[in-house]
Each structure stands twice: as structure tokens, then as C-alpha cells.
Design an enzyme around this catalytic site. Structure first.
Site, PDB file in Angstrom:
ATOM      1  CD  GLU A  42      36.793  38.900  40.854  1.00  0.00           C
ATOM      2  OE1 GLU A  42      37.735  39.072  40.060  1.00  0.00           O
ATOM      3  OE2 GLU A  42      36.763  37.962  41.676  1.00  0.00           O
TER       4      GLU A  42
ATOM      5  CE  LYS B  21      42.634  35.980  41.857  1.00  0.00           C
ATOM      6  NZ  LYS B  21      42.129  36.920  40.842  1.00  0.00           N
TER       7      LYS B  21
END
Length: 213
Positions: free
Chosen positions: A44, A133
Site C-alpha cells: 500500500e 481496517k
């Protein structure tokens, strides 16, 4: 060997998302290469990193068969549009923005939004997020994860914050399906010094630690 499966399958299989924030262009590619060498399969790049979209686009070309490349810190629809245009395969945020989830669904791009409370987790799930998340785990702690996991065991939770080599298994035992890792995994001091072998070795120590989970 090429990656197989959709983003949720890759998240559940490989379990670690490397977070690259503030990585500089001069050593970015070598850093990513070292992480892949150490077994990392999801990377990411945060959108508040200078040149993030260029890195996403380039890494999709260079590393596309070896790792999934996504965008982090996607806090609103504008950033989501930029990330998807660059080729991001998944979007991660510290916050819950249902507009971003809808945008990702329309384009077949996974969105894993940031949540903290049970209400936010369920809201994200109902909006179409395939995983969430939980953030900031460094403050919330694994006890919190274990408590909310009991009634919400049908929703995949990636825990981000506070993960290190000594406690990573605790996160999974508490119910995480994956973890997001920044500085404890991606040491930018090593990267800027050209010590990419250390980055690869550290990545391997983490992937080895969860191999039998």
C-alpha cells in the site's frame, strides 16, 4: 509464480499489507523489490506520499505478477479517483467514507475502510466493504479486537497499528484476518542507506512468523 485470486482472497491468504508512507522515488522501487523478496504480497502506497500515483502505476507494471499494489490514506472520493486512475487494486483509508466504498464497488476495486467502533464496522460492511481496517490498533490493543470480534466474527478485520514481531501472532489469535504494517516492517532509514537486504530479511521474519496460521 503469479498471484491468483481477488483482493479479498489475497488479503486472507497472505495476511500482511506493507504500508509505504513517505518513501522517496530514489529508493522506492528497490524497497518494494526487497519486500517482495521477503514474501510480502500486498503493498500500500499512501496517497500523502509524494509521487504516490506514479509509483502505483509503475509498480503495477514492474511487480504486477508478484504483488498486489494498492493506495492508502484514501480519505475521500477525489483521492480514490486518482488512485484508481493510477491502477490501484485496493484502497485503504483511516476513515469510513461510504462514497469511496461505492466508487470502488462500481469499478471492481476493493475498499478496506478505517473503522474503530462496532457501529462503524457494521456500517462499512453494509455499504459493501469486504473487509475493514481496525485503526488505531496500537492504542486500542488486542483485547479490544478480541471483544468486538465475538459478535462480529463474520466481518474480516485487518488490524493496523502496534504490530511487531513479538505480538503479531497475538493479533491473529484475537481475531484479525490480516495486519497492516508500516515502520516496523518498512524501515526507511535502511532504504535510504541502500540496505535493502535488511528490509528483505525483516519481511521474511514476519512472513515466516505467520506461515502456519
Amino acid at each position: 509464480m503469479a498471484l491468483e485470486g481477488n483482493m479479498q482472497e489475497l488479503l486472507l491468504k497472505h495476511k500482511i499489507v506493507a504500508i509505504l508512507r513517505g518513501v522517496e522515488e530514489s529508493y522506492a522501487d528497490d524497497t518494494a523489490r526487497a519486500l517482495i523478496e521477503g514474501g510480502i504480497r500486498l503493498m500500500e502506497i499512501t496517497m500523502n506520499t509524494e509521487g504516490a500515483t506514479g509509483m502505483i502505476e509503475r509498480w503495477r507494471t514492474i511487480f504486477g505478477t508478484k504483488a498486489a499494489i494498492g493506495a492508502g490514506t484514501v480519505t475521500d472520493i477525489r483521492l480514490a479517483e486518482q488512485a484508481v486512475a493510477a491502477g490501484a487494486q485496493f484502497l485503504i483509508s483511516p476513515n469510513l467514507d461510504e462514497e469511496v466504498i461505492a466508487y470502488g464497488k462500481e469499478r471492481g476495486v476493493a475498499v478496506w475502510p478505517g473503522v474503530m467502533t462496532p457501529t462503524e464496522i457494521v456500517k462499512a460492511w453494509k455499504a459493501g466493504a469486504e473487509a475493514v481496517k481496525l485503526f488505531p490498533m496500537g492504542t486500542l490493543g488486542v483485547g479490544y479486537l478480541k471483544e468486538i470480534r465475538a459478535p462480529l466474527d463474520h466481518i474480516p478485520i485487518m488490524a493496523t497499528g502496534g504490530v511487531d514481531l513479538h505480538n503479531i501472532r497475538d493479533y491473529f489469535q484475537a481475531g484479525a484476518c490480516a495486519v497492516g504494517m508500516g515502520g516496523k516492517l518498512v524501515n526507511l532509514d535502511w532504504a535510504s542507506a541502500g540496505e535493502f537486504h535488511k528490509i528483505a530479511e525483516r519481511a521474511k521474519s514476519f512472513t515466516d512468523a505467520i506461515r502456519d496460521l
